[in-house]
Design an enzyme around this catalytic site. Structure first.
Site, PDB file in Angstrom:
ATOM      1  N   ASP A   1       4.531   0.197  12.083  1.00 31.79           N
ATOM      2  CA  ASP A   1       3.223  -0.288  11.596  1.00 31.79           C
ATOM      3  C   ASP A   1       3.017  -1.710  12.120  1.00 31.79           C
ATOM      4  OD1 ASP A   1       3.405   1.489   8.550  1.00 31.79           O
ATOM      5  OD2 ASP A   1       2.944   2.105  10.440  1.00 31.79           O
TER       6      ASP A   1
ATOM      7  N   ARG B   1      -0.144  14.690  12.470  1.00 31.79           N
ATOM      8  CA  ARG B   1       0.521  14.147  11.253  1.00 31.79           C
ATOM      9  C   ARG B   1       1.109  15.640  10.665  1.00 31.79           C
ATOM     10  NH1 ARG B   1      -0.930   9.012   9.864  1.00 31.79           N
ATOM     11  NH2 ARG B   1       0.780   8.709   8.675  1.00 31.79           N
TER      12      ARG B   1
ATOM     13  N   LYS C   1       0.720  -1.075  -0.038  1.00 36.95           N
ATOM     14  CA  LYS C   1       0.075  -0.144   0.056  1.00 36.95           C
ATOM     15  C   LYS C   1       0.945   1.302   0.071  1.00 36.95           C
ATOM     16  CE  LYS C   1      -1.551   1.396   4.009  1.00 36.95           C
ATOM     17  NZ  LYS C   1      -1.391   2.976   4.627  1.00 36.95           N
ATOM     18  N   ASN C   2       1.926   1.382   0.986  1.00 37.34           N
ATOM     19  CA  ASN C   2       2.614   2.472   1.141  1.00 37.34           C
ATOM     20  C   ASN C   2       3.612   2.715  -0.046  1.00 37.34           C
ATOM     21  OD1 ASN C   2       1.088   2.835   3.301  1.00 37.34           O
ATOM     22  ND2 ASN C   2       2.697   2.283   4.728  1.00 37.34           N
TER      23      ASN C   2
ATOM     24  N   CYS D   1      -4.559  12.485  12.672  1.00 39.86           N
ATOM     25  CA  CYS D   1      -5.413  10.933  12.666  1.00 39.86           C
ATOM     26  C   CYS D   1      -5.110  10.465  14.129  1.00 39.86           C
ATOM     27  CB  CYS D   1      -5.231   9.921  11.654  1.00 39.86           C
ATOM     28  SG  CYS D   1      -3.689   9.315  11.808  1.00 39.86           S
TER      29      CYS D   1
ATOM     30  N   ARG E   1      -8.523  -0.467   4.857  1.00 41.75           N
ATOM     31  CA  ARG E   1      -7.713   0.657   4.082  1.00 41.75           C
ATOM     32  C   ARG E   1      -6.629  -0.125   3.710  1.00 41.75           C
ATOM     33  NH1 ARG E   1      -7.233   6.202   7.235  1.00 41.75           N
ATOM     34  NH2 ARG E   1      -5.821   6.329   5.372  1.00 41.75           N
TER      35      ARG E   1
HETATM   36  C1  EPZ Z   1       4.353   6.806   6.362  1.00 47.48           C
HETATM   37  O1  EPZ Z   1       3.298   7.757   6.735  1.00 47.48           O
HETATM   38  C2  EPZ Z   1       3.350   5.634   6.280  1.00 47.48           C
HETATM   39  N1  EPZ Z   1       2.155   5.866   5.504  1.00 47.48           N
HETATM   40  C3  EPZ Z   1       3.070   5.097   7.748  1.00 47.48           C
HETATM   41  O2  EPZ Z   1       2.220   3.908   7.446  1.00 47.48           O
HETATM   42  C4  EPZ Z   1       4.238   4.839   8.582  1.00 47.48           C
HETATM   43  O3  EPZ Z   1       3.510   4.557   9.838  1.00 47.48           O
HETATM   44  C5  EPZ Z   1       5.145   5.863   8.495  1.00 47.48           C
HETATM   45  O4  EPZ Z   1       5.430   6.354   7.218  1.00 47.48           O
HETATM   46  C6  EPZ Z   1       6.249   5.808   9.265  1.00 47.48           C
HETATM   47  O5  EPZ Z   1       6.986   4.518   8.911  1.00 47.48           O
HETATM   48  C7  EPZ Z   1       2.657   5.919   4.110  1.00 47.48           C
HETATM   49  O6  EPZ Z   1       3.556   5.604   3.650  1.00 47.48           O
HETATM   50  C8  EPZ Z   1       1.405   6.184   3.299  1.00 47.48           C
HETATM   51  P1  EPZ Z   1       6.490   9.950   8.347  1.00 47.48           P
HETATM   52  P2  EPZ Z   1       4.272   9.182   6.878  1.00 47.48           P
HETATM   53  O7  EPZ Z   1       6.470  11.252   7.793  1.00 47.48           O
HETATM   54  O8  EPZ Z   1       5.206   9.488   5.777  1.00 47.48           O
HETATM   55  C9  EPZ Z   1       7.128  12.966  11.965  1.00 47.48           C
HETATM   56  C10 EPZ Z   1       0.266   2.634   7.852  1.00 47.48           C
HETATM   57  O9  EPZ Z   1      -0.417   2.147   8.839  1.00 47.48           O
HETATM   58  N2  EPZ Z   1       6.988  14.025  11.035  1.00 47.48           N
HETATM   59  O10 EPZ Z   1       7.656   8.999   8.034  1.00 47.48           O
HETATM   60  O11 EPZ Z   1       3.201  10.352   6.957  1.00 47.48           O
HETATM   61  C11 EPZ Z   1       5.595  12.246  12.224  1.00 47.48           C
HETATM   62  O12 EPZ Z   1       4.930  12.942  12.867  1.00 47.48           O
HETATM   63  C12 EPZ Z   1       0.671   3.982   7.800  1.00 47.48           C
HETATM   64  O13 EPZ Z   1       0.467   2.298   6.833  1.00 47.48           O
HETATM   65  C13 EPZ Z   1       7.143  15.233  11.170  1.00 47.48           C
HETATM   66  O14 EPZ Z   1       7.569  15.765  12.217  1.00 47.48           O
HETATM   67  O15 EPZ Z   1       5.053   9.290   8.320  1.00 47.48           O
HETATM   68  C14 EPZ Z   1       6.110  11.135  12.911  1.00 47.48           C
HETATM   69  O16 EPZ Z   1       6.098  11.049  13.991  1.00 47.48           O
HETATM   70  C15 EPZ Z   1       0.489   4.801   9.151  1.00 47.48           C
HETATM   71  N3  EPZ Z   1       7.033  16.272  10.282  1.00 47.48           N
HETATM   72  C16 EPZ Z   1       7.446  10.606  11.912  1.00 47.48           C
HETATM   73  O17 EPZ Z   1       7.971  11.993  11.671  1.00 47.48           O
HETATM   74  C17 EPZ Z   1       6.791  16.245   8.788  1.00 47.48           C
HETATM   75  O18 EPZ Z   1       6.947  16.834   8.095  1.00 47.48           O
HETATM   76  C18 EPZ Z   1       7.586   9.814  10.697  1.00 47.48           C
HETATM   77  O19 EPZ Z   1       6.292  10.320   9.912  1.00 47.48           O
HETATM   78  C19 EPZ Z   1       6.554  14.744   8.830  1.00 47.48           C
HETATM   79  C20 EPZ Z   1       6.564  13.774   9.761  1.00 47.48           C
END
Ligand code: EPZ
Length: 422
Positions: free
Chosen positions: A309, A122, A22-23, A117, A401
């Site tokens: 995850d 996020r 998915k990701n 969420c 999802r």
């Molecule tokens: C991706 O989300 C995945 N989703 C998530 O999977 C996964 O949990 C996550 O990466 C971490 O591995 C998809 O790929 C669609 P991040 P993403 O930006 O990219 C912080 C699932 O269950 N952050 O890597 O949105 C954030 O709050 C989903 O399949 C900032 O601070 O996650 C988090 O603490 C859930 N500023 C950490 O970084 C930003 O601008 C990692 O988030 C962006 C993120």
């Protein structure tokens, strides 16, 4: 809203085919906006999030069509709009990854802020920081991210590490934007997830020049335009890991087909520490329990660390293992919506901020429980597979999802599981 009913106690036996990731599919579908013409993406899982991404691309004016064998064609055409509407974006965080492609292709874009969420706020500050470094002017207006780059984007040196480590979609967005920027871009602190590598491979098939994917330093040389490409999505490492945990906790023997072992090292390492036997051949990964599960400690980290995850799913395994285990959630400190529901099934858990102590040895008992987010839903299904009696998981739209036909796959492995439509 559908429910899934499980009667626990059946050891899972047999083989399960792992679907596309998915990701990886979501950012790659968005990347198809960068080309003039129709890209064909195969091994795409049929999931709600994939349908949502298709709806967002259609709302932007792209033509998106699915064909039976998990294939999707995306043709942005010449009239893609620069507005990703709130009513669609709010349903799925990953919609944010249309921001980079639209900005670099059209020079202006308006994308609703995806908001938070249940797993926590996020933020998108790293996405915006990276795009600003490429020369975009970005402001927040009535809940929308309004970005523009009248004279196009210009390559730059960017550090994208955040207080929780690298950002997967932040890296995706900035990398996609840099493919059509003038000159050279270096992204330090990039995410190394396999899904980023898959996206980079797709972009390079489109004629982009992305080097270093899978490491913390990406080097991108901008090109004039990108062409459509064909690409097969990598297997879903989180789905694969979920079925590995299911095989272990039900004391069964589960064979995974189509999974990539090299994407699962952290999970395999932790499962082996817990007493699980993981055998790999060229084609499959076999999972069974040696004798009994032993408690382990889990800290979630960016790839190649233990994936956040899989945190909820591991909590179920730890709940029924011998001994006490500690979970430290370093990515989403609030990602514990599953704790209260697991405790209703008899799990013995103490939460202290981003840490959770799991006292093992619980005899889980079936109960009506409510799903709250994608991976929490998976954890409740896993708990139902081992609980005594019947478990009813409601609000399984969360599950739909991110897991393709989960009850069908578990049923084929011998689980007593069915979906009822409400
Ligand atoms: C991706 O989300 C995945 N989703 C998530 O999977 C996964 O949990 C996550 O990466 C971490 O591995 C998809 O790929 C669609 P991040 P993403 O930006 O990219 C912080 C699932 O269950 N952050 O890597 O949105 C954030 O709050 C989903 O399949 C900032 O601070 O996650 C988090 O603490 C859930 N500023 C950490 O970084 C930003 O601008 C990692 O988030 C962006 C993120």
């Amino acid at each position: 809203m559908d429910k899934i009913i499980i009667t626990g106690g059946e050891p899972l036996r047999g083989s399960v085919r792992i679907s596309g990731a998915k990701n990886s599919a979501l950012p790659i579908m968005a990347a198809a906006l960068l080309a003039e013409g129709s890209s064909t993406i195969s091994n795409v899982p049929r999931l709600r999030d994939v349908e949502t991404m298709a709806d967002i691309l259609r709302a932007l004016g792209a033509k998106v069509s699915f064909s039976g064998d998990n294939q999707v064609r995306v043709n942005p055409g010449h009239t893609i709009k620069a507005l990703a509407p709130y009513d669609l974006v709010r349903t799925m965080r990953a919609s944010i990854c249309v921001l980079g492609p639209l900005l670099t292709k059209l020079g202006k874009v308006k994308v609703a802020h995806p908001g938070g969420c249940v797993i926590g706020p996020r933020p998108v500050d790293l996405h915006l920081k990276g795009l600003r470094k490429l020369g975009a002017k970005i402001k927040m207006e009535h809940g929308y991210i309004v970005a523009e780059a009248k004279s196009g984007l210009k390559g730059s040196e960017i550090y994208l590490g955040g207080s929780f480590g690298s950002s997967v979609l932040g890296t995706a967005n900035v990398m996609m934007a840099a493919t059509l920027a003038r000159g050279r871009t270096v992204i330090e602190g990039a995410a190394c997830e396999p899904e980023i590598v898959d996206l980079a491979n797709f972009l390079n098939k489109m004629g982009a020049k992305v080097r270093g994917a899978g490491t913390h330093i990406l080097r991108i040389h901008g090109v004039g335009e990108l062409r459509p490409a064909e690409h097969a999505i990598i297997p879903d490492r989180i789905e694969a890991a979920t079925y590995m945990v299911a095989g272990a906790i039900t004391k069964g023997e589960v064979t995974l087909k189509g999974a990539l072992f090299e994407h699962l090292q952290a999970v395999v390492d932790k499962l082996e520490e817990a007493g699980v036997i993981v055998n790999r051949t060229r084609e499959v990964i076999e999972v069974r329990l040696r004798d009994r599960l032993k408690a382990v400690d889990v800290t979630t980290l960016p790839y190649p660390g233990f994936p956040t995850d899989m945190q909820a799913q591991m909590m179920v395994l730890m709940s029924i293992s011998e001994g006490i285990g500690v979970i430290i959630e370093k990515i989403y400190p609030d990602r514990f919506m599953h704790v209260s529901e697991l405790m209703r099934m008899g799990a013995n858990i103490i939460r202290e901020g981003p840490r959770v102590i799991v006292k093992g040895g619980a005899k889980l008992s079936g109960a009506p429980v409510m799903a709250s987010d994608l991976r929490a839903s998976a954890a409740l299904i896993l708990a139902g597979l081992v609980a005594e009696g019947e478990t009813q998981v409601s609000r399984v739209y969360h599950l739909d999802r991110g897991y393709e036909r989960m009850e069908e796959k578990f049923s084929k492995l011998g689980a007593s599981i069915r979906r009822i439509k409400e």
